[in-house]
Design a protein around this motif. Structure first.
Motif, PDB file in Angstrom:
ATOM      1  N   CYS A   1      -1.882   2.488   5.333  1.00  0.00           N
ATOM      2  CA  CYS A   1      -2.314   1.090   5.475  1.00  0.00           C
ATOM      3  C   CYS A   1      -2.790   0.903   6.916  1.00  0.00           C
ATOM      4  CB  CYS A   1      -1.153   0.158   5.133  1.00  0.00           C
ATOM      5  SG  CYS A   1      -1.629  -1.582   5.077  1.00  0.00           S
ATOM      6  N   ASP A   2      -4.043   0.586   7.036  1.00  0.00           N
ATOM      7  CA  ASP A   2      -4.783   0.374   8.288  1.00  0.00           C
ATOM      8  C   ASP A   2      -4.182   0.971   9.571  1.00  0.00           C
ATOM      9  OD1 ASP A   2      -6.371  -1.017   6.522  1.00  0.00           O
ATOM     10  OD2 ASP A   2      -6.757  -2.639   7.924  1.00  0.00           O
TER      11      ASP A   2
ATOM     12  N   CYS B   1      -6.198  -0.097   0.410  1.00  0.00           N
ATOM     13  CA  CYS B   1      -7.465  -0.716  -0.002  1.00  0.00           C
ATOM     14  C   CYS B   1      -8.479   0.370  -0.367  1.00  0.00           C
ATOM     15  CB  CYS B   1      -8.019  -1.589   1.117  1.00  0.00           C
ATOM     16  SG  CYS B   1      -7.006  -3.030   1.452  1.00  0.00           S
TER      17      CYS B   1
ATOM     18  N   ALA C   1      -8.445   1.376   6.294  1.00  0.00           N
ATOM     19  CA  ALA C   1      -7.530   2.415   5.810  1.00  0.00           C
ATOM     20  C   ALA C   1      -8.304   3.664   5.397  1.00  0.00           C
ATOM     21  CB  ALA C   1      -6.700   1.885   4.647  1.00  0.00           C
TER      22      ALA C   1
ATOM     23  N   CYS D   1       0.819  -1.218   0.000  1.00  0.00           N
ATOM     24  CA  CYS D   1       0.000   0.000   0.000  1.00  0.00           C
ATOM     25  C   CYS D   1       0.853   1.268   0.000  1.00  0.00           C
ATOM     26  CB  CYS D   1      -0.922  -0.002   1.204  1.00  0.00           C
ATOM     27  SG  CYS D   1      -1.914  -1.494   1.312  1.00  0.00           S
TER      28      CYS D   1
ATOM     29  N   THR E   1      -1.243  -6.747   5.043  1.00  0.00           N
ATOM     30  CA  THR E   1      -1.247  -7.997   4.284  1.00  0.00           C
ATOM     31  C   THR E   1      -0.301  -9.034   4.876  1.00  0.00           C
ATOM     32  OG1 THR E   1      -1.566  -6.611   2.334  1.00  0.00           O
ATOM     33  CG2 THR E   1      -1.003  -8.921   1.946  1.00  0.00           C
TER      34      THR E   1
HETATM   35 FE1  FES Z   1      -3.001  -1.954   3.253  1.00  0.00          FE
HETATM   36 FE2  FES Z   1      -5.634  -2.846   3.090  1.00  0.00          FE
HETATM   37  S1  FES Z   1      -3.780  -3.985   2.991  1.00  0.00           S
HETATM   38  S2  FES Z   1      -4.880  -0.867   3.452  1.00  0.00           S
END
Ligand code: FES
Length: 579
Positions: free
Chosen positions: A130-131, A203, A209, A62, A95
């Protein structure tokens, strides 16, 4: 908005001046080492030092564009008269990290706080998306409390498979169910694998995210509109450069997170979380982020705000579209303008203007994506809080992503004592399960997981998938991905691993779910539960050392935000001595 009582800082008042300014041996060392790196005094003397905290690594898909964004941020910092330095920090790759990226959120928060404190940094650019990177960076910067601006990673482009639009996570779960049901061959499955993630960026569904970046912007920590810009869009580079320029001014203005984060700003963030159909994970992160700012957010506050906030972002998994569509429809500024009457518009933001000034007149270009208030996806917000004897400290559900028929349901429990047990038995043809069963997963919470993995969207047993079943009531102390969906009751608190009532459920117990009534009830008498408790023993803790030991010793429960107790409270840490 800068505090009008604050006077503009002069260079001798910068933090970095303590390292670089004095005529002493230590400062000589600092200056000579900058020269060792090829910088002359003109590069840094009298300028704010801007730390660019980049959460890049080669296992975080990401954030692949961050090296270029760092250069663009640096360009802005140089233009505005600052001295930029890149500070790599831990990347939390949703991930690839195991047991879960959530397990490491507090470690990144701790690292963020400490690098900002131990180095001669006057202002910070936080580069994440990313999250868990977003809450972690904000938690750390809030505790460090030096001027900071967030640069969101931006969503990836929409996925595509044979002309069908694919959304991160959401469509992976959906098509995997079809594959398990025998409706999708390997060739088609590989085609989806090729097309579901086709550019840089996080995502692009309204997963964790996207939710947390909308939250960061609403809190006032990004430039207006920054969170919706697709990562691959040229506007994303321009936003990065502008953020670099702006942080330099923020240092002169001494505009810090503590000037921006207030109870009203967090109410705004919760309101937006509800209006966008945000990830359930946002609840845990918001509680933790607010606590770092000294603000208490009880779970019930989320339910109160949810009740008065319609979901108007028609984005997957609750709705139909994706973040690229959201940006083209007007993005977060358009949505904020539309729900403006529910927001505290006088809250300050990093650009020195109020939230209201920033979104005034922001248009919505597509009413299908950002729905009119009179035609919402749901009249109440995205996340409800449930309580009952199964979750005395609360649990959450996202009714907009659930089958409406299951929101009131009574069914017999089918209990899995942990994820290994679930994996071993869920697809067993002899499993005693029907569509009315309530799947229960124990020991998947903050300490049980550990790290509260995203296991809460328990898989539907394969034999039921073949019968056409696509949703069931599922209950756990785990989280679920913001891209997931289904009638999943999550974050049950206290968790099973610390002896919460979830640990006492047995196969066949009747469980009552009443989402409209905000109730989750185990139909077992108090006396029977007390008897079962006497026979309960906590699971063995496998970690005797290292970070995992620290996590097990310090992590709070879901309703408290899962922060570490020693980071959550206590007096502010003083500036380091320089001798
Ligand atoms: Fe990085 Fe979903 S895997 S935001």
């Amino acid at each position: 908005m800068p505090d009008s009582k604050k006077t503009r800082k002069t260079p001798d008042q910068f933090r970095s001046f303590r390292w670089l300014g004095p005529d002493d041996l230590r400062s000589f060392g600092h200056r000579s080492r900058l020269k060792q790196m090829g910088y002359s005094a003109d590069d840094y003397a009298g300028k704010p030092v801007i730390g660019i905290l980049s959460t890049w690594n080669e296992l975080n898909p990401c954030h692949t564009h961050f090296p270029q964004r760092v250069q663009e941020i640096k360009r802005g910092v140089w233009q505005a008269g600052g001295f930029p330095v890149e500070i790599p920090v831990m990347s939390l790759s949703e991930t690839f990290m195991k047991p879960s990226a959530m397990f490491y959120r507090n470690l990144l928060a701790l690292e963020t706080e400490e690098v900002l404190r131990c180095y001669p940094i006057d202002g910070a650019v936080l580069l994440g998306g990313c999250d868990k990177t977003t809450p972690a960076l904000i938690m750390g910067a809030t505790s460090a409390d030096i001027p900071a601006i967030f640069v969101p990673a931006g969503p990836m482009l929409k996925g595509n498979w044979q002309g069908t639009t694919l959304g991160s996570g959401t469509d992976a779960w959906k098509y995997w169910a079809e594959r398990c049901a025998g409706h999708l061959d390997e060739c088609a499955w590989r085609g989806i694998e090729d097309g579901i993630a086709r550019s840089m960026g996080h995502c692009m569904t309204m997963g964790t995210a996207s939710t947390m970046l909308c939250v960061a912007e609403t809190l006032g920590l990004t430039l207006p509109g920054a969170s919706s810009i697709p990562a691959a869009h040229a506007a994303h580079s321009r936003m990065a450069e502008l953020s670099g320029r702006r942080i330099v001014e923020m240092v002169f203005e001494d505009l810090k997170p503590s000037d921006i984060l207030s109870p009203r700003a967090f109410d705004n963030a919760i309101t937006v979380d509800m209006a966008i159909g945000g990830s359930t994970n946002a609840i845990i992160h918001l509680i933790a982020m607010a606590a770092r700012a000294g603000i208490s957010l009880p779970l019930d506050r989320f339910d109160e705000i949810s009740q008065r906030t319609p979901v108007i972002a028609n984005l997957r998994p609750s709705g139909q579209y994706l973040m690229e569509d959201f940006y083209d429809a007007g993005g977060l500024p358009g949505l904020l303008q539309r729900i403006g009457a529910s927001l505290h518009l006088d809250c300050p933001t990093v650009n020195g203007k109020t939230l209201g000034q920033n979104v005034q007149g922001s248009p919505v270009y597509n009413d299908e994506v950002i729905l009119p208030l009179q035609k919402p996806l749901s009249t109440a917000g995205a996340t409800f809080i449930l309580r009952g004897n199964l979750a005395p400290q609360g649990c959450v559900i996202k009714p907009t992503a659930a089958d409406a028929k299951l929101l009131k349901h009574v069914g017999p429990a089918l209990v899995f004592k942990d994820y290994a047990d679930l994996k071993a038995r869920i697809d067993d043809e002899k499993l005693d399960v029907t569509a009315d069963s309530v799947l229960v997963l124990q020991n998947a919470g903050p300490l049980g997981g550990p790290g509260m993995p995203e296991w809460g969207m328990l898989p539907i047993p394969r034999k039921l998938l073949r019968q056409g079943v696509r949703d069931m009531v599922r209950i756990s102390d785990a989280r679920m991905s913001g891209t997931s969906y289904g009638t999943c009751v999550l974050h049950v608190s206290p968790e099973a691993a610390v002896g919460g009532p979830l640990a006492l459920v047995k196969d066949g117990d009747l469980i009552e779910l009443d989402v409209p009534g905000r109730r989750i009830h185990l139909r077992v008498s108090d006396a029977d539960l007390a008897r079962r408790r006497q026979g309960w023993a906590p699971p063995q803790k496998p970690y005797a050392r290292g970070y995992a030991w620290l996590f097990a010793a310090q992590c709070t429960q879901a309703h408290e935000g899962c922060d570490f107790k020693f980071l959550h409270a206590g007096r502010a840490t003083p500036e380091p001595d320089i001798y």
